[in-house]
Every structure is written in structure tokens, then in C-alpha cells.
Design an enzyme around this catalytic site. Structure first.
Site, short mmCIF file in Angstrom:
data_model
loop_
_atom_site.label_atom_id
_atom_site.label_comp_id
_atom_site.label_asym_id
_atom_site.label_seq_id
_atom_site.Cartn_x
_atom_site.Cartn_y
_atom_site.Cartn_z
N ASP A 178 -8.24 3.78 1.06
CA ASP A 178 -7.36 4.09 2.18
C ASP A 178 -8.19 4.51 3.39
O ASP A 178 -8.91 5.50 3.33
CB ASP A 178 -6.45 5.25 1.74
CG ASP A 178 -5.35 5.51 2.73
OD1 ASP A 178 -5.41 4.97 3.85
OD2 ASP A 178 -4.42 6.25 2.37
N ASN B 290 2.25 1.52 4.42
CA ASN B 290 2.58 0.28 5.14
C ASN B 290 2.28 0.39 6.64
O ASN B 290 2.97 -0.20 7.47
CB ASN B 290 4.05 -0.15 4.92
CG ASN B 290 4.37 -1.58 5.35
OD1 ASN B 290 5.45 -1.87 5.84
ND2 ASN B 290 3.45 -2.49 5.16
N CYS C 53 0.87 -1.19 0.00
CA CYS C 53 0.00 0.00 0.00
C CYS C 53 0.90 1.23 0.00
O CYS C 53 2.09 1.14 -0.33
CB CYS C 53 -0.98 -0.02 1.17
SG CYS C 53 -0.22 0.11 2.80
N CYS D 135 -1.44 0.79 7.41
CA CYS D 135 -2.88 0.42 7.49
C CYS D 135 -3.19 -0.81 6.64
O CYS D 135 -3.24 -1.92 7.15
CB CYS D 135 -3.77 1.59 7.07
SG CYS D 135 -3.61 3.06 8.11
N ARG D 136 -3.41 -0.59 5.34
CA ARG D 136 -3.94 -1.68 4.52
C ARG D 136 -3.00 -2.86 4.34
O ARG D 136 -3.41 -4.02 4.50
CB ARG D 136 -4.36 -1.13 3.14
CG ARG D 136 -5.52 -0.18 3.19
CD ARG D 136 -5.66 0.60 1.90
NE ARG D 136 -4.53 1.50 1.69
CZ ARG D 136 -4.34 2.25 0.63
NH1 ARG D 136 -5.20 2.18 -0.36
NH2 ARG D 136 -3.29 3.05 0.54
N SER D 137 -1.74 -2.60 3.96
CA SER D 137 -0.88 -3.75 3.65
C SER D 137 -0.45 -4.55 4.87
O SER D 137 -0.38 -5.78 4.78
CB SER D 137 0.31 -3.35 2.76
OG SER D 137 1.20 -2.48 3.41
P1 4NP Z 1 -1.86 2.87 4.09
O1 4NP Z 1 -2.52 4.21 4.65
O2 4NP Z 1 -1.31 3.19 2.73
O3 4NP Z 1 -3.03 1.94 4.01
O4 4NP Z 1 -0.81 2.44 5.08
C1 4NP Z 1 -1.82 5.42 4.73
C2 4NP Z 1 -1.13 5.73 5.87
C3 4NP Z 1 -0.48 6.94 5.98
C4 4NP Z 1 -0.52 7.85 4.94
C5 4NP Z 1 -1.20 7.53 3.79
C6 4NP Z 1 -1.85 6.31 3.69
N1 4NP Z 1 0.12 9.11 5.05
O5 4NP Z 1 0.02 9.91 4.13
O6 4NP Z 1 0.78 9.37 6.06
#
Ligand code: 4NP
Length: 151
Positions: A123, A10, A7, A12-14
Site C-alpha cells: 500500500d 479504491n 484493494c 490508490c492501487r486498484s
Molecule cells: P488503496 O490505499 O487500498 O491502495 O486505495 C489506501 C487508501 C486509503 C486508506 C488505506 C489504503 N485509508 O485507510 O484511508
């Protein structure tokens, strides 16, 4: 089978997808391993989002010890399948491919459920806790299908 979940951050989703897929690997007794990473560098070395940890704890999955890492081109040599959560992730990983073999490894995770429909795992980071449950359900369905295909 070496599986990589990708993702943006790294956190949340992945890492959720990694934890869920590892539970499937154990449940189905598969000869497979799973890891996860982000396309961005923002959260290298960090724990997953508290809401991701909390959500998966309900399903007896502990991702609290995961630490964020960024995708590296050598991941193409280590993994057989690279599942990305959304189309931005897809573009970012495709940019790093060196050959057709690399490109063939990269797939949208939800393509396993809805082939060719370009569906994404949204997201949940900027939303509320309930959004993480939606994320869980989507990823769980996809991972279950992947696991059944590997039996
Ligand atoms: P992820 O979510 O891609 O599912 O881990 C996010 C976590 C943090 C951010 C963006 C997406 N950020 O911009 O900090």
C-alpha cells in the site's frame, strides 16, 4: 473477459491497476473490460489519490474521473477474474464468496508473475510519491502478463 481490480480504499492501487489494465486492453486489442473497487467503505465516491493520478499521467493514463466504490457480492456474478492487491484484500473478498465458483475467481495480482509466492502490491498510501512509481512498475508487469495471456 470481465476483470475486477481490488484493494482496500479504491483510491490508490486498484484504480491504478484499472487504468493500467485498460491501457493494455486497448494496446493489445483485447475483448475485455476492467473495473475496480475497494473492500472498505472509507472512500466511496472519492477521486483517486492525487499521487496516483500524477504518477499515471506520466504514462498517458488518466484515472482522474474514477470514483471510489466498495466491493459488492454481486461482483462475483459480473466478473470472471478478481485480482486483489494483498492478503488482507484476499481474506476480505474470500469472506464474501458463496461457492467454489466464486472462490476460483479470486487471485493475488502478483500471482500472475510469481505463482504461489504470496507476493503483494504494498500500500503506497502512507509513503511518498516515489512509492507510487514502485506500485506502477509492479502492477504494470502483472497487467502486461495478463494481457499477453489473453491475446
Ligand atoms: P488503496 O490505499 O487500498 O491502495 O486505495 C489506501 C487508501 C486509503 C486508506 C488505506 C489504503 N485509508 O485507510 O484511508
Amino acid at each position: 473477459m470481465q476483470i475486477l481490480m481490488v484493494c482496500l480504499g479504491n483510491i490508490c492501487r486498484s484504480p491504478m491497476a484499472e487504468g493500467i489494465m485498460r491501457q493494455k486492453i486497448n494496446e493489445y486489442g483485447l475483448n475485455a473490460e476492467v473495473d475496480s473497487c475497494g473492500t472498505a467503505a472509507y472512500h466511496i465516491g472519492q477521486s483517486p489519490d492525487k499521487r496516483a493520478i500524477q504518477t499515471l499521467r506520466k504514462y498517458n493514463i488518466d484515472i482522474s474521473k474514477h470514483r471510489g466504490r466498495q466491493f459488492d457480492r454481486t461482483d462475483f456474478d459480473k466478473f470472471d477474474a478478481i485480482f486483489v492487491m494483498d492478503t488482507e484484500n484476499f481474506k476480505d473478498i474470500i469472506k464474501n464468496t458463496r461457492n467454489q465458483g466464486d472462490r476460483e475467481k479470486v487471485k493475488l495480482l502478483l500471482d500472475v508473475l510469481y505463482p504461489g509466492m504470496q507476493k503483494i502490491v504494498p500500500d503506497p498510501y502512507y509513503g511518498d510519491l516515489a512509492g507510487f512509481d514502485d506500485t506502477y512498475r509492479l502492477i504494470n508487469q502483472a497487467c502486461d502478463k495478463i494481457a499477453r495471456q489473453l491475446v
